[in-house]
Design a protein around this motif. Structure first.
Motif, PDB file in Angstrom:
ATOM      1  N   LEU A 138       0.826  -1.211   0.000  1.00 29.99           N
ATOM      2  CA  LEU A 138       0.000   0.000   0.000  1.00 29.99           C
ATOM      3  C   LEU A 138       0.860   1.262   0.000  1.00 29.99           C
ATOM      4  N   ASP A 139       0.387   2.278  -0.723  1.00 33.72           N
ATOM      5  CA  ASP A 139       1.090   3.559  -0.764  1.00 33.72           C
ATOM      6  C   ASP A 139       0.837   4.391   0.485  1.00 33.72           C
ATOM      7  N   ARG A 140      -0.292   4.142   1.148  1.00 33.18           N
ATOM      8  CA  ARG A 140      -0.637   4.872   2.374  1.00 33.18           C
ATOM      9  C   ARG A 140      -0.745   3.900   3.535  1.00 33.18           C
ATOM     10  N   PRO A 141      -0.491   4.360   4.758  1.00 30.16           N
ATOM     11  CA  PRO A 141      -0.702   3.490   5.909  1.00 30.16           C
ATOM     12  C   PRO A 141      -2.149   3.017   5.969  1.00 30.16           C
ATOM     13  N   LEU A 142      -2.348   1.759   6.278  1.00 26.36           N
ATOM     14  CA  LEU A 142      -3.698   1.201   6.341  1.00 26.36           C
ATOM     15  C   LEU A 142      -4.570   1.959   7.331  1.00 26.36           C
ATOM     16  N   SER A 143      -4.003   2.363   8.449  1.00 22.41           N
ATOM     17  CA  SER A 143      -4.777   3.093   9.460  1.00 22.41           C
ATOM     18  C   SER A 143      -5.328   4.403   8.905  1.00 22.41           C
ATOM     19  N   GLU A 144      -4.560   5.085   8.058  1.00 23.51           N
ATOM     20  CA  GLU A 144      -5.050   6.319   7.434  1.00 23.51           C
ATOM     21  C   GLU A 144      -6.195   6.035   6.478  1.00 23.51           C
ATOM     22  N   MET A 145      -6.097   4.966   5.724  1.00 24.26           N
ATOM     23  CA  MET A 145      -7.157   4.605   4.796  1.00 24.26           C
ATOM     24  C   MET A 145      -8.454   4.308   5.550  1.00 24.26           C
ATOM     25  N   ILE A 146      -8.328   3.610   6.671  1.00 25.63           N
ATOM     26  CA  ILE A 146      -9.510   3.301   7.484  1.00 25.63           C
ATOM     27  C   ILE A 146     -10.121   4.573   8.048  1.00 25.63           C
ATOM     28  N   SER A 147      -9.275   5.507   8.485  1.00 31.44           N
ATOM     29  CA  SER A 147      -9.785   6.745   9.091  1.00 31.44           C
ATOM     30  C   SER A 147     -10.579   7.591   8.106  1.00 31.44           C
ATOM     31  N   ASP A 148     -10.384   7.379   6.797  1.00 28.44           N
ATOM     32  CA  ASP A 148     -11.132   8.118   5.779  1.00 28.44           C
ATOM     33  C   ASP A 148     -12.553   7.593   5.599  1.00 28.44           C
ATOM     34  N   LEU A 149     -12.824   6.391   6.097  1.00 24.86           N
ATOM     35  CA  LEU A 149     -14.159   5.817   5.963  1.00 24.86           C
ATOM     36  C   LEU A 149     -15.123   6.459   6.950  1.00 24.86           C
ATOM     37  N   ASN A 150     -16.390   6.521   6.590  1.00 28.07           N
ATOM     38  CA  ASN A 150     -17.410   7.055   7.490  1.00 28.07           C
ATOM     39  C   ASN A 150     -17.714   6.075   8.618  1.00 28.07           C
ATOM     40  N   HIS A 196      -4.502   4.515  18.233  1.00 27.60           N
ATOM     41  CA  HIS A 196      -5.014   5.873  18.121  1.00 27.60           C
ATOM     42  C   HIS A 196      -6.411   5.908  17.510  1.00 27.60           C
ATOM     43  N   LEU A 197      -6.747   4.878  16.742  1.00 22.12           N
ATOM     44  CA  LEU A 197      -8.093   4.792  16.149  1.00 22.12           C
ATOM     45  C   LEU A 197      -9.075   4.078  17.078  1.00 22.12           C
ATOM     46  N   GLY A 198      -8.579   3.638  18.219  1.00 25.19           N
ATOM     47  CA  GLY A 198      -9.462   2.967  19.171  1.00 25.19           C
ATOM     48  C   GLY A 198      -9.511   1.460  19.034  1.00 25.19           C
ATOM     49  N   TYR A 199      -8.579   0.890  18.253  1.00 24.03           N
ATOM     50  CA  TYR A 199      -8.560  -0.561  18.069  1.00 24.03           C
ATOM     51  C   TYR A 199      -7.685  -1.229  19.121  1.00 24.03           C
ATOM     52  N   GLU A 200      -8.080  -2.417  19.508  1.00 24.69           N
ATOM     53  CA  GLU A 200      -7.303  -3.220  20.444  1.00 24.69           C
ATOM     54  C   GLU A 200      -6.733  -4.437  19.708  1.00 24.69           C
ATOM     55  N   LEU A 201      -5.510  -4.808  20.032  1.00 19.54           N
ATOM     56  CA  LEU A 201      -4.896  -5.995  19.467  1.00 19.54           C
ATOM     57  C   LEU A 201      -5.427  -7.216  20.213  1.00 19.54           C
ATOM     58  N   VAL A 202      -6.083  -8.128  19.501  1.00 20.43           N
ATOM     59  CA  VAL A 202      -6.661  -9.308  20.148  1.00 20.43           C
ATOM     60  C   VAL A 202      -5.975 -10.603  19.712  1.00 20.43           C
ATOM     61  N   GLY A 203      -5.068 -10.510  18.754  1.00 24.60           N
ATOM     62  CA  GLY A 203      -4.350 -11.702  18.338  1.00 24.60           C
ATOM     63  C   GLY A 203      -3.152 -11.354  17.472  1.00 24.60           C
ATOM     64  N   ASP A 204      -2.049 -12.080  17.623  1.00 19.48           N
ATOM     65  CA  ASP A 204      -0.889 -11.892  16.753  1.00 19.48           C
ATOM     66  C   ASP A 204      -0.160 -13.221  16.607  1.00 19.48           C
TER      67      ASP A 204
END
Length: 234
Positions: A138-150, A196-204
């Motif tokens: 991706l050319d942009r960080p995934l978190s930024e792409m998600i933040s653009d969604l309503n 920063h978007l309010g997501y929690e890591l639940v698995g890795d």
């Protein structure tokens, strides 16, 4: 080969320029599309941890958005292993040539629940966003792409992506018939962006079947790709 493109680059564009003449089409090449279309309809080792962490969330995920999902590979076997609702709607975003091949394959396989798009905006309101083997392109960080969604997805599954504990860099993946520039992201930075978007890591987990060897830069070699599952509490 060792000193040409199998090395770290400062940016994704720098890595792309290193293979511009030899690999201009990347994932749009006929060989790349054929490789994914002919893949067996069975999970890879790094899919099983994803199944484990998604086993409960999948029951309520009616809309799945598959970013970089190629011809719909994950759709064909995820629905067999996961308890998705019967009215599941699965949408894939990929490159135009890949989408065309995916649509033809979906018709051939009577996959009426599988759809294709060229717009990330169609991820708006999805219950689950899957980015498997694609985030590093991706050319942009995934978190930024998600933040653009309503309406942000409640779950974000990232699988088969190269991460590092050190400084992020770009490099080139060599798949034999085709080569593609990619980014190796800093793991802590990814976690912080999603927090920063309010997501929690639940698995890795590790995706040990994949690696990026950089022979002259052993400290930058990625010995194992990674998988992450994030959830944004409602």
């Amino acid at each position: 080969m060792l000193v040409g493109y199998r090395r770290p680059f400062a940016t994704l564009d720098d890595a792309r320029r290193s293979i511009a003449q030899a690999a201009a089409d990347g994932h749009s090449t006929t060989s790349s599309i054929a490789l994914h279309a002919d893949m067996p309809l069975k999970p890879r080792p790094s899919d099983y941890p994803a199944f484990y962490y998604l086993s409960q969330p999948a029951k309520t995920c009616k809309r799945v958005f598959d970013l970089g999902g190629n011809v719909g590979n994950l759709f064909y076997y995820y629905r067999s292993f996961m308890p998705f609702p019967d009215d599941l709607e699965w949408t894939v975003l990929d490159l135009p040539k890949v989408i065309a091949a995916g649509r033809q394959l979906a018709v051939h396989r009577s996959a009426t629940a599988l759809h294709f798009t060229e717009q990330f905006a169609d991820a708006d309101g999805a219950d689950l966003l899957i980015v498997s083997g694609a985030m590093h392109y991706l050319d942009r960080p995934l978190s930024e792409m998600i933040s653009d969604l309503n309406r942000w997805p409640r779950y974000v599954l990232i699988n088969r992506t190269p991460l590092t504990a050190g400084t992020a860099f770009a490099t080139v993946q060599d798949a034999g018939d085709f080569r593609v520039a990619c980014t190796v992201s800093n793991r802590s930075e990814i976690l912080l962006r999603f927090a920063h978007l309010g997501y929690e890591l639940v698995g890795d987990w590790d995706a040990a079947e994949l690696s990026i060897p950089l022979p002259l830069h052993p400290a930058r070699t990625v010995h194992s790709y990674s998988g992450l599952l994030f959830c944004r509490p409602s």
